[in-house]
Design an enzyme around this catalytic site. Structure first.
Site, PDB file in Angstrom:
ATOM      1  N   HIS A  90     -19.457  91.806  37.169  1.00 26.99           N
ATOM      2  CA  HIS A  90     -20.546  91.112  36.468  1.00 26.99           C
ATOM      3  C   HIS A  90     -20.629  89.675  36.986  1.00 26.99           C
ATOM      4  CE1 HIS A  90     -19.384  94.491  33.924  1.00 26.99           C
ATOM      5  NE2 HIS A  90     -20.619  94.466  33.446  1.00 26.99           N
ATOM      6  N   ASP A 150     -23.617  93.532  37.658  1.00 29.25           N
ATOM      7  CA  ASP A 150     -24.534  93.782  36.540  1.00 29.25           C
ATOM      8  C   ASP A 150     -24.738  92.517  35.713  1.00 29.25           C
ATOM      9  OD1 ASP A 150     -24.372  96.369  37.394  1.00 29.25           O
ATOM     10  OD2 ASP A 150     -23.664  97.201  35.488  1.00 29.25           O
TER      11      ASP A 150
HETATM   12 ZN   LIG Z   1     -24.502  95.635  31.704  1.00 30.30          ZN
END
Ligand SMILES: [Zn+2]
Length: 234
Positions: free
Chosen positions: A201, A56
């Site tokens: 991430h 993400d």
């Molecule tokens: Zn996020």
């Protein structure tokens, strides 16, 4: 009468044996086909140890580029949920999105400015999502189907307004909260299981380093990496 019944009984037994043989042959033929698919690396076979690694909050310059390099070396397909404003930040980031698409990764929407969909109101949420879809589609030429709502928060009313599929996760090592690579790796590897969806991430150097280690360790344990759509739709 007694003789006829016995004959009938023998007939039924022979029929049942034949049926059992046919079913056994069919079962083994099917099993063989599945195994062959697995060797070819298709996804329909991965019913035992199938896992998706998702990232993400990108694209994020050098970190994302390093991740793409490592994925390419290992021929691993990942899933990226992108933030619209990050894509627009530079031509370099736009090129990274193009590369993700060309190298077979799945690209999804993570809103334009990382909003909480539940708290901003439906109109704002819809405009953030459609704006990001347009930015991605302009680069890849493909419709964006999957969305990961920031913080995993959304409501059904919002979903009714978009024809997209939400993708959450099953393994979350809170990689944004630590730079301790071994802690991130251990958390994911300990919690890995069939049809898992790992959340990481690609905007942190430590997360990218951990992702590479996670891929190598889980590959050694027999896991097949697939894109998130294959876990959800399978
Ligand atoms: Zn996020």
């Amino acid at each position: 009468m007694k003789y006829v019944s016995r004959k009938l009984l023998i007939g039924i037994i022979i029929d049942l044996v034949l049926l059992a043989v046919i079913l056994l042959v069919a079962f083994f033929v099917q099993a063989e086909e599945i195994e062959t698919d697995c060797e070819q690396g298709s996804t329909g076979d991965c019913y035992e140890k199938c896992i998706a690694i998702t990232f993400d909050d990108g694209p994020h310059g050098k970190d994302t580029e390093r991740l793409l390099d490592e994925l390419k070396k290992r021929d691993i397909k990942a899933t990226f949920f992108l933030i619209g404003e990050n894509i627009e930040q530079s031509d370099y980031n736009k090129e990274l999105v193009k590369r993700m698409h060309e190298e077979g990764h799945l690209i999804g929407n993570h809103t334009y400015s990382h909003i909480n969909i539940k708290s901003v109101g439906c109109d704002k949420a819809l405009s953030e999502v459609s704006r990001t879809n347009e930015i991605i589609q302009d680069i890849t030429g493909e419709k964006v189907v999957y969305i990961r709502p920031p913080y995993g928060l959304y409501d059904e009313k919002f979903l009714d307004n978009i024809s997209m599929v939400p993708v959450l996760w099953t393994i979350d090592p809170d990689d944004w909260d630590t730079t301790n690579v071994s802690r991130i790796v251990k958390n994911v590897v300990d919690n890995a299981g069939n049809r898992g969806i790992i959340l990481l991430h690609d905007c942190y150097d430590s997360s990218v380093t951990a992702a590479v280690e996670i891929i190598d360790q889980l590959t050694k344990r027999g896991y097949h990496f697939v894109t998130a759509d294959q876990i959800i739709l399978d």
